[in-house]
Design an enzyme around this catalytic site. Sequence first.
Site, PDB file in Angstrom:
ATOM      1  N   ASP A   1      66.628  14.824 121.896  1.00 60.93           N
ATOM      2  CA  ASP A   1      65.579  15.151 121.530  1.00 60.93           C
ATOM      3  C   ASP A   1      64.950  16.125 122.369  1.00 60.93           C
ATOM      4  O   ASP A   1      64.894  15.613 123.880  1.00 60.93           O
ATOM      5  CB  ASP A   1      64.887  13.649 121.420  1.00 60.93           C
ATOM      6  CG  ASP A   1      63.593  13.848 120.986  1.00 60.93           C
ATOM      7  OD1 ASP A   1      63.017  14.968 120.595  1.00 60.93           O
ATOM      8  OD2 ASP A   1      62.723  12.779 120.922  1.00 60.93           O
TER       9      ASP A   1
ATOM     10  N   GLU B   1      66.623  16.970 117.872  1.00 60.27           N
ATOM     11  CA  GLU B   1      65.332  16.509 117.346  1.00 60.27           C
ATOM     12  C   GLU B   1      64.427  17.708 117.893  1.00 60.27           C
ATOM     13  O   GLU B   1      64.099  17.684 119.269  1.00 60.27           O
ATOM     14  CB  GLU B   1      65.056  15.099 117.988  1.00 60.27           C
ATOM     15  CG  GLU B   1      63.846  14.609 117.224  1.00 60.27           C
ATOM     16  CD  GLU B   1      63.655  13.125 117.781  1.00 60.27           C
ATOM     17  OE1 GLU B   1      64.605  12.427 118.269  1.00 60.27           O
ATOM     18  OE2 GLU B   1      62.408  12.658 117.465  1.00 60.27           O
TER      19      GLU B   1
ATOM     20  N   LYS C   1      67.021  12.348 125.873  1.00 58.29           N
ATOM     21  CA  LYS C   1      66.055  13.237 125.937  1.00 58.29           C
ATOM     22  C   LYS C   1      66.414  14.678 126.757  1.00 58.29           C
ATOM     23  O   LYS C   1      67.171  14.552 127.871  1.00 58.29           O
ATOM     24  CB  LYS C   1      64.875  12.563 126.587  1.00 58.29           C
ATOM     25  CG  LYS C   1      64.204  11.628 125.902  1.00 58.29           C
ATOM     26  CD  LYS C   1      63.281  12.126 124.838  1.00 58.29           C
ATOM     27  CE  LYS C   1      62.462  10.983 124.276  1.00 58.29           C
ATOM     28  NZ  LYS C   1      61.541  11.419 123.222  1.00 58.29           N
TER      29      LYS C   1
ATOM     30  N   ASP D   1      60.054  15.867 114.409  1.00 62.24           N
ATOM     31  CA  ASP D   1      59.343  14.726 114.633  1.00 62.24           C
ATOM     32  C   ASP D   1      57.850  15.129 114.907  1.00 62.24           C
ATOM     33  O   ASP D   1      57.142  14.777 113.698  1.00 62.24           O
ATOM     34  CB  ASP D   1      60.007  14.265 116.086  1.00 62.24           C
ATOM     35  CG  ASP D   1      59.166  13.039 116.731  1.00 62.24           C
ATOM     36  OD1 ASP D   1      57.982  12.717 116.118  1.00 62.24           O
ATOM     37  OD2 ASP D   1      59.571  12.518 117.629  1.00 62.24           O
TER      38      ASP D   1
ATOM     39  N   LYS E   1      57.465   8.510 112.048  1.00 58.05           N
ATOM     40  CA  LYS E   1      56.824   7.441 113.193  1.00 58.05           C
ATOM     41  C   LYS E   1      55.417   7.134 112.170  1.00 58.05           C
ATOM     42  O   LYS E   1      54.777   8.128 111.934  1.00 58.05           O
ATOM     43  CB  LYS E   1      56.292   7.914 114.317  1.00 58.05           C
ATOM     44  CG  LYS E   1      57.397   8.359 115.244  1.00 58.05           C
ATOM     45  CD  LYS E   1      57.139   8.868 116.798  1.00 58.05           C
ATOM     46  CE  LYS E   1      58.589   8.928 117.508  1.00 58.05           C
ATOM     47  NZ  LYS E   1      58.384   9.815 118.486  1.00 58.05           N
TER      48      LYS E   1
END
Length: 367
Positions: free
Chosen positions: A188, A213, A163, A238, A262
Amino acid sequence: MIIKKVHLYKIDMKLLSPFSTSYGTVQDRELILLEVEDEQGFTGWGEVVAFSSPWYTEETIQTCFHMLDDFLIPSLLHQQLQKPEDIQKLFKPLKRNNMAKAALDCAIWDLYAKRQNKPLSKVIGGVRSAVEAGVVVGLNDISIMKEQIKTYMKDGYKRFKVKIKPGADYELLKQIRDEFPNIPLMADANSAYTLSDSDSLKKLDELNLMMIEQPLSSDDILDHRLLQKQMKTPICLDESIVSYEDARHAIEQRSCKIINVKIGRVGGMSVAKQIHDLCAQHGVRLWVGGMLEAGISRAHNIALATLPSFTIPGDISASSRYWEKDIIKPEVEVEAGVIKVKGKPGIGYEIDKKFIKTITAFEKEYK
Ligand code: MG
């Protein structure tokens, strides 16, 4: 099939360690579990993966309860469904609220597979008997992040996601890359940047990342197109992809080269399958994202990852990565970086109802 009964459990779990992203930190994890039952007594399970506050999308556990309790469950009960996708038509007049819808959609898929006495992975068209596992490293002190990566490398994980946020990006990733020159590494940003950060984002091209991401705004498709034109590193979307139409727009605009699916974010297994088929036609690669979820959602993710175009290891870790004890038996295990797909009907795992009872804060039955 006709759904005769739905049982809702609001449960409270606690992550083994706090998890930090560009938005904030999570440790207490509320979830809603749904058990649906049909006219023949078959059951299926789904999990609401929204968080307690609206930092990832606009939904929360409370908004999902409201939607399920007042709209979604009443509109499903006693309806005749020929196939699980029918639930999407039923829910069409009710706008968005995808995570609430997804939990019911997934429960119906589990039930539908059990009615056919087949594993869910086979029923949706999956082709793999094992799926590759990737792992996420939350923002932390760099020495801790490096130690975590070493441990996960020993566990055999196939992809490492870090992250990032402004101020904790290039230098952080460079230190990780210097120490681990050959690992499949990605970042991400959870939409922490704007186009005005293009120059610092372009620097990430030096680090041989698999992808970056969601660098830009959570509902953006256009600016990502402009950024992708300037960057060599593939952009993965995402948060921006919450429907089949979003995926179609992003592909047509060339806003990304990869999509993280997701199931909760897109409104269920039915939509996730449609997005998969669209990406397969256009050569856009896919992987399955994670939501710090418990075992039921994890099992649905494993089934989804068996579809042919999910060619990048997903955020599908072992249960023990997050929980002291999971709500399914056996727990999800990663061996040499892969998770074996269960051959049993439906999601393939037994639900540990006894344990669920011990962590249930609230429950309600609908008939
Ligand atoms: Mg993400």
